[in-house]
Design a protein around this motif. Sequence first.
Motif, mmCIF file in Angstrom:
data_model
loop_
_atom_site.group_PDB
_atom_site.id
_atom_site.type_symbol
_atom_site.label_atom_id
_atom_site.label_comp_id
_atom_site.label_asym_id
_atom_site.label_seq_id
_atom_site.Cartn_x
_atom_site.Cartn_y
_atom_site.Cartn_z
ATOM 1 N N ASP A 112 45.527 -0.367 -13.541
ATOM 2 C CA ASP A 112 45.015 0.998 -13.542
ATOM 3 C C ASP A 112 45.770 1.824 -14.579
ATOM 4 O O ASP A 112 46.995 1.975 -14.490
ATOM 5 C CB ASP A 112 45.201 1.595 -12.143
ATOM 6 C CG ASP A 112 44.561 2.962 -11.991
ATOM 7 O OD1 ASP A 112 44.309 3.619 -13.028
ATOM 8 O OD2 ASP A 112 44.328 3.370 -10.840
ATOM 9 N N PRO A 113 45.085 2.342 -15.612
ATOM 10 C CA PRO A 113 45.788 3.103 -16.651
ATOM 11 C C PRO A 113 46.407 4.395 -16.134
ATOM 12 O O PRO A 113 47.214 5.011 -16.841
ATOM 13 C CB PRO A 113 44.687 3.391 -17.675
ATOM 14 C CG PRO A 113 43.411 3.307 -16.925
ATOM 15 C CD PRO A 113 43.639 2.272 -15.870
ATOM 16 N N ASP A 397 37.897 2.321 -10.572
ATOM 17 C CA ASP A 397 37.753 3.762 -10.731
ATOM 18 C C ASP A 397 39.074 4.362 -11.185
ATOM 19 O O ASP A 397 40.139 4.017 -10.661
ATOM 20 C CB ASP A 397 37.322 4.411 -9.415
ATOM 21 C CG ASP A 397 35.905 4.029 -9.023
ATOM 22 O OD1 ASP A 397 35.130 3.703 -9.935
ATOM 23 O OD2 ASP A 397 35.591 4.062 -7.821
ATOM 24 N N ALA A 398 39.024 5.228 -12.156
ATOM 25 C CA ALA A 398 40.212 5.930 -12.631
ATOM 26 C C ALA A 398 39.753 7.255 -13.198
ATOM 27 O O ALA A 398 38.807 7.308 -13.997
ATOM 28 C CB ALA A 398 40.941 5.108 -13.688
ATOM 29 N N ALA A 402 44.650 9.806 -18.801
ATOM 30 C CA ALA A 402 45.067 8.533 -19.393
ATOM 31 C C ALA A 402 43.937 7.513 -19.344
ATOM 32 O O ALA A 402 43.784 6.684 -20.244
ATOM 33 C CB ALA A 402 46.300 7.994 -18.668
ATOM 34 N N ALA A 403 43.128 7.553 -18.282
ATOM 35 C CA ALA A 403 41.999 6.622 -18.163
ATOM 36 C C ALA A 403 40.955 6.901 -19.228
ATOM 37 O O ALA A 403 40.361 5.982 -19.801
ATOM 38 C CB ALA A 403 41.385 6.720 -16.769
ATOM 39 N N LYS A 404 40.730 8.198 -19.513
ATOM 40 C CA LYS A 404 39.779 8.543 -20.564
ATOM 41 C C LYS A 404 40.246 7.999 -21.914
ATOM 42 O O LYS A 404 39.471 7.430 -22.677
ATOM 43 C CB LYS A 404 39.605 10.056 -20.641
ATOM 44 C CG LYS A 404 38.942 10.684 -19.438
ATOM 45 C CD LYS A 404 38.811 12.193 -19.627
ATOM 46 C CE LYS A 404 38.147 12.842 -18.416
ATOM 47 N NZ LYS A 404 38.042 14.320 -18.588
ATOM 48 N N ALA A 405 41.517 8.201 -22.201
ATOM 49 C CA ALA A 405 42.067 7.710 -23.466
ATOM 50 C C ALA A 405 42.024 6.182 -23.527
ATOM 51 O O ALA A 405 41.713 5.587 -24.571
ATOM 52 C CB ALA A 405 43.499 8.214 -23.635
ATOM 53 N N GLU A 459 30.047 13.468 -7.662
ATOM 54 C CA GLU A 459 30.026 12.732 -8.906
ATOM 55 C C GLU A 459 31.335 12.835 -9.664
ATOM 56 O O GLU A 459 31.595 12.022 -10.560
ATOM 57 C CB GLU A 459 28.890 13.242 -9.812
ATOM 58 C CG GLU A 459 27.511 13.034 -9.256
ATOM 59 C CD GLU A 459 27.141 11.565 -9.168
ATOM 60 O OE1 GLU A 459 27.692 10.761 -9.963
ATOM 61 O OE2 GLU A 459 26.325 11.208 -8.303
ATOM 62 N N ASP A 460 32.146 13.802 -9.341
ATOM 63 C CA ASP A 460 33.311 14.061 -10.171
ATOM 64 C C ASP A 460 34.357 12.973 -10.067
ATOM 65 O O ASP A 460 35.225 12.861 -10.933
ATOM 66 C CB ASP A 460 33.941 15.427 -9.802
ATOM 67 C CG ASP A 460 34.323 15.510 -8.331
ATOM 68 O OD1 ASP A 460 33.558 14.982 -7.528
ATOM 69 O OD2 ASP A 460 35.377 16.098 -8.034
ATOM 70 N N ASN A 461 34.280 12.133 -9.029
ATOM 71 C CA ASN A 461 35.281 11.069 -8.886
ATOM 72 C C ASN A 461 34.786 9.713 -9.361
ATOM 73 O O ASN A 461 35.444 8.712 -9.183
ATOM 74 C CB ASN A 461 35.731 10.958 -7.417
ATOM 75 C CG ASN A 461 36.531 12.154 -6.973
ATOM 76 O OD1 ASN A 461 37.289 12.710 -7.757
ATOM 77 N ND2 ASN A 461 36.350 12.552 -5.716
#
Length: 464
Positions: A112-113, A397-398, A402-405, A459-461
């Motif tokens: 998990d990032p 799920d993250a 950091a997960a976006k990057a 939806e936000d998660n």
Amino acid sequence: MNRSWKKTLFAAASATAALALTGGAVAFCGFYVAKADTKLFNQASKVAIMRDGDRTVITMANDYQGDLKEFAMVVPVPVVLEEGQIHVTDNAIIDHLDAYTAPRLVEYFDEDPCRVYEREEMAMAAPTDAVTVTATKRQNGYGVTIEAEYTVGEYDIQILSAEQSDGLAAWLKDNGYMLPEGAEATLGSYIKQNTKFFVAKVNLEEQAQTGLKYLRPLQLAFEHPRFSLPIRLGTVNAPDGMDGKQELFVFALTRTGRVETTNYRTVKLPTGQNIPLFVKGEFGEFYKSMFHEQVEKENGRAVFLEYAWDMNWCDPCAADPLSQTELRELGVYWLEGGDRSIMPRRPSPGGAQDVFVTRLHVSYDAEHFPEDLMFKETGDRSNYQGRYVLRHPYKGDATCEAAKAYRAELPERFEKEAQTLASLTGWDIDDIRDKMNDGGQSFEPPKPTPWWKKLWGGEDNKEG
């Protein structure tokens, strides 16, 4: 190779497998998933060599298939061998050594990032019954002397010396052997060095008593200052359809350290590269293509290092290390104490096993390898292995930044893996990208989450 010949002069140490006549270790934290052993190559010769000072034990495994009465092996040797210096062993030991040292494929799974921790980079370094038939006798008219004759296991063996190549060639032909074109000149070069010739044929009665459907490896033990392996006879008898190339694997066992060639370049295969996930299902083809590409880059004149490791352990293990009983059978005479059926996969508290194994791989022909392989022992005990890495991206799920990057960087990472694979193998880059896309390694950057999906909850998660 045409196996219908009555007797064929296979390859001397072609190597010797049917040479024939007629620093500190970091523990591995991924998963070993595949190995590239010698079975990937047709008619590959395997030779194990124990070397300690001037003492040498050569174990020659052959892959001969055909009528056993048509098989014979000729190997140039530096001295006349006594009966007790010749032995027959079991294929399983060489197969075990092959599996233990084979280049390997490993895989990791990204975590998990969003977890913050320091990751250490993995480092590759870490701290028989026989009957004597006759004594020396001269073959009049040929200039050939039969120095000794024995029956060892299922083999009838003669040790020959000769005064000139045409006499030896005539003797071999008159005794039912067919020499390929070019063999006489090669024989002559050995005769000038006062080399003897070890000739082995199958004793069909003894072979029948073994109950085996294959020929067991032959072993020779002798002392001589020259540390070499004869391959030139093999170059005149290359199998059909292989462009004159033959595959040879040498497994050297010493107590000093790594073995390398002195008259040809010893080159380490590329190792440690991240490659696309689809290679897991094509590792054999990947390895053959990669090896061929490296041979071409070295102009066909290099000997490649595939493995160098202390025999006490392995990390990751493509097979368990050899037992002391197996090592002693291969000539490692200095081991003492009780046997361990399986040695540890990590260094033992008591220190390293006093055996270091080197695996060398060469694809050779007469043009690029005009000389026999000459070796030297080194004091280098640093570990090396051909190792290729699959990295699975995190799919859970993250939601953190950091997960976006992390996800945004994946296409660039995949492209780098594609370029690496193309460089290693010569495969078409567009074909590689297509396979990666089909396997879920997309080169498209992730689409941003629509702003409205974050409204009203739920939806936000789901998206980073």
